[in-house]
Design an enzyme around this catalytic site. Structure first.
Site, PDB file in Angstrom:
ATOM      1  N   LEU A 241       0.606   6.935  -8.718  1.00  0.00           N
ATOM      2  CA  LEU A 241       1.688   7.507  -7.921  1.00  0.00           C
ATOM      3  C   LEU A 241       2.869   7.020  -8.680  1.00  0.00           C
ATOM      4  O   LEU A 241       4.052   7.567  -8.452  1.00  0.00           O
ATOM      5  CB  LEU A 241       1.761   7.428  -6.623  1.00  0.00           C
ATOM      6  CG  LEU A 241       0.196   7.774  -6.038  1.00  0.00           C
ATOM      7  CD1 LEU A 241       0.167   7.658  -4.728  1.00  0.00           C
ATOM      8  CD2 LEU A 241       0.238   9.496  -6.246  1.00  0.00           C
ATOM      9  N   GLY A 242       2.876   5.838  -9.011  1.00  0.00           N
ATOM     10  CA  GLY A 242       4.039   5.098  -9.414  1.00  0.00           C
ATOM     11  C   GLY A 242       4.127   3.927  -9.811  1.00  0.00           C
ATOM     12  O   GLY A 242       2.948   3.251 -10.092  1.00  0.00           O
TER      13      GLY A 242
ATOM     14  N   GLY B  43       6.907  -0.017 -10.839  1.00  0.00           N
ATOM     15  CA  GLY B  43       8.209  -0.545 -10.691  1.00  0.00           C
ATOM     16  C   GLY B  43       7.949  -2.102 -10.230  1.00  0.00           C
ATOM     17  O   GLY B  43       7.024  -2.564 -10.499  1.00  0.00           O
TER      18      GLY B  43
ATOM     19  N   GLU C 177       2.444  -1.320  -8.843  1.00  0.00           N
ATOM     20  CA  GLU C 177       2.024  -0.157  -9.399  1.00  0.00           C
ATOM     21  C   GLU C 177       1.374   0.476  -8.050  1.00  0.00           C
ATOM     22  O   GLU C 177       0.917  -0.377  -7.119  1.00  0.00           O
ATOM     23  CB  GLU C 177       0.876  -0.437 -10.243  1.00  0.00           C
ATOM     24  CG  GLU C 177       1.240  -0.777 -11.685  1.00  0.00           C
ATOM     25  CD  GLU C 177       0.133  -0.797 -12.650  1.00  0.00           C
ATOM     26  OE1 GLU C 177       0.375  -0.961 -13.994  1.00  0.00           O
ATOM     27  OE2 GLU C 177      -0.941  -0.935 -12.278  1.00  0.00           O
ATOM     28  N   VAL C 178       1.288   1.613  -8.012  1.00  0.00           N
ATOM     29  CA  VAL C 178       1.048   2.467  -6.614  1.00  0.00           C
ATOM     30  C   VAL C 178      -0.002   3.343  -7.266  1.00  0.00           C
ATOM     31  O   VAL C 178       0.373   4.420  -8.153  1.00  0.00           O
ATOM     32  CB  VAL C 178       2.008   3.096  -6.036  1.00  0.00           C
ATOM     33  CG1 VAL C 178       1.465   3.834  -4.585  1.00  0.00           C
ATOM     34  CG2 VAL C 178       3.024   2.049  -5.536  1.00  0.00           C
TER      35      VAL C 178
ATOM     36  N   LYS D  41      -1.161  -0.114  -3.115  1.00  0.00           N
ATOM     37  CA  LYS D  41       0.054  -0.556  -3.732  1.00  0.00           C
ATOM     38  C   LYS D  41      -0.245  -2.138  -4.321  1.00  0.00           C
ATOM     39  O   LYS D  41      -0.637  -2.871  -3.609  1.00  0.00           O
ATOM     40  CB  LYS D  41       1.455  -0.821  -2.915  1.00  0.00           C
ATOM     41  CG  LYS D  41       2.519  -1.488  -3.284  1.00  0.00           C
ATOM     42  CD  LYS D  41       3.878  -1.443  -2.429  1.00  0.00           C
ATOM     43  CE  LYS D  41       4.913  -2.208  -2.811  1.00  0.00           C
ATOM     44  NZ  LYS D  41       6.119  -2.248  -1.724  1.00  0.00           N
TER      45      LYS D  41
ATOM     46  N   ASP E 213      17.087  -1.116   0.214  1.00  0.00           N
ATOM     47  CA  ASP E 213      16.708  -0.222  -0.723  1.00  0.00           C
ATOM     48  C   ASP E 213      16.551   1.088  -0.479  1.00  0.00           C
ATOM     49  O   ASP E 213      15.732   1.640  -0.821  1.00  0.00           O
ATOM     50  CB  ASP E 213      15.650  -0.843  -1.495  1.00  0.00           C
ATOM     51  CG  ASP E 213      15.646  -0.325  -3.326  1.00  0.00           C
ATOM     52  OD1 ASP E 213      16.841   0.150  -3.305  1.00  0.00           O
ATOM     53  OD2 ASP E 213      14.580  -0.493  -3.805  1.00  0.00           O
TER      54      ASP E 213
END
Length: 373
Positions: A20-21, A23, A36-37, A52, A159
């Site tokens: 999914l993502g 960062g 990482e997700v 996550k 954020d």
């Protein structure tokens, strides 16, 4: 949380498209934290969750302090518009060993409910996804409700951005990623400067302020409100200096009258901000001629008050939730009235865009090759 109810062995990672993502973030003097997700499925129930990853033994020597703070903070939060921490999951090097030692930990994950989309992923699908005003009202109402809850508990997110706003196909919105979040402390002299992703960072942070409060989150929410209509960031620069200019040109001039204490901030003297006359938020958005945004005085007032230059005068999240715009026709949509979309996340959508560009470049190269022959 039941430590024995969940382990990484209870989950089956989906194939490559399940990612999914990715960062990272870090605090001063701290290691960069890989985040990482992944989408995952609990084998026993078949329930989808998001994993996550906080710790990778091959890349990190110790468990990051930022993650410990995030876990501790999330354990105390319970609200419909905050992504709840369901549990922790651990993957061991030796899955057969009965003796589980810390040195045998390979990966550590936080377990969250799976959400179909993040806001950036939806906004990037410009042709497939359209938003109505009632739909946007529903999302923003939930966004401010989540922020009001956080701020009421003395917590700042630090954020606020589209990628940290999750939405599912039932119309539920949840704020996520509390890696930079902190409790507000009355006796604290300063906080870490330079946080918040650049496009959503208020001017006091861009100029190096170390004393700030929950108003920084409201600025980000105001940027998100405009972005829902514009389908692109309201203020998107490539450098901090360019970002400061964009903000000043929107809400300037920047002086002691509009932003008390600004002349004492570290980066104020580097730019001649006092001479920059801004258009004003309302006039700027009216000039863009975006239906549903430029022609709605109540919405323009809400966004302008969220983007107030002086943080002391910036709208509070609780007050934003009570703004007249949410009570005016058309009213916010309910979950049953909201459409569903194919799953869309920033990482996967941008990956699709990159692949499309690569295919287009390859096709162009083949055409040129044929032309030369």
């Amino acid at each position: 949380m039941g430590a024995r109810r969940w382990t990484a062995l209870s989950f089956r990672k989906l194939w490559a498209k399940g990612r999914l993502g990715t960062g990272s973030n870090s605090g001063p003097g701290e290691m960069t934290v890989c985040r990482e997700v992944w989408r995952a499925k609990q084998n026993s129930s078949g329930k989808l969750v998001a994993l996550k990853r906080l710790f990778d033994s091959e890349k990190q020597e110790g468990f990051p302090m930022t993650s410990l703070r995030e876990i501790r903070l999330l354990r105390g939060l319970q609200h419909p518009n905050i992504a709840s921490l369901l549990d922790m999951a651990v993957k061991w090097r030796d899955t057969e060993s009965r003796l589980k030692l810390p040195c045998e930990v390979e990966h550590v994950y936080m377990v969250f409910p799976f959400m179909d989309h993040d806001l950036v992923g939806l906004l990037e699908r410009k042709e497939a996804v359209t938003f109505t005003v009632p739909q946007i009202k529903c999302y923003l109402q939930q966004l401010f409700a989540g922020l009001a809850y956080l701020h009421g508990r003395g917590i700042i997110h630090r954020d606020m951005k589209g990628a940290n706003v999750l939405i599912n196909n039932r119309g539920e919105l949840k704020i996520t990623d509390f890696g930079l979040a902190r409790p507000l402390e009355d006796n604290r002299q300063h906080y870490t400067p330079g946080l918040v992703t650049r496009w959503y960072r208020p001017l006091e942070l861009l100029l190096g302020a170390k004393r700030y409060d929950a108003a920084i989150d409201v600025w980000g929410a105001g940027c998100i409100a405009a972005e829902l209509f514009l389908r692109k960031p309201l203020l998107g620069a490539e450098t901090d200096v360019e970002q400061i200019r964009l903000v000043a040109e929107l809400v300037g001039p920047v002086d002691e009258g509009s932003l008390p204490g600004c002349t004492q901030l570290p980066d104020y003297a580097k730019l001649d901000l006092g001479s920059v006359v801004g258009r004003g938020v309302v006039r700027h958005l009216q000039g863009l001629r975006v239906p549903g945004l430029s022609d709605d005085p109540l919405l323009l007032d809400l966004i302008a008050r969220c983007l107030e230059l002086n943080p002391a005068r910036r709208l509070k999240a609780e007050a934003a939730l009570r703004h007249e715009w949410f009570r005016a026709e058309p009213l916010p949509a309910t979950g049953a009235e909201l459409p569903s979309f194919p799953s869309s996340h920033e990482y996967t959508v941008f990956k699709e865009h990159a692949a499309a560009r690569k295919r287009a470049a390859a096709a162009e190269g083949m055409d040129r090759s044929r032309g030369m022959n």
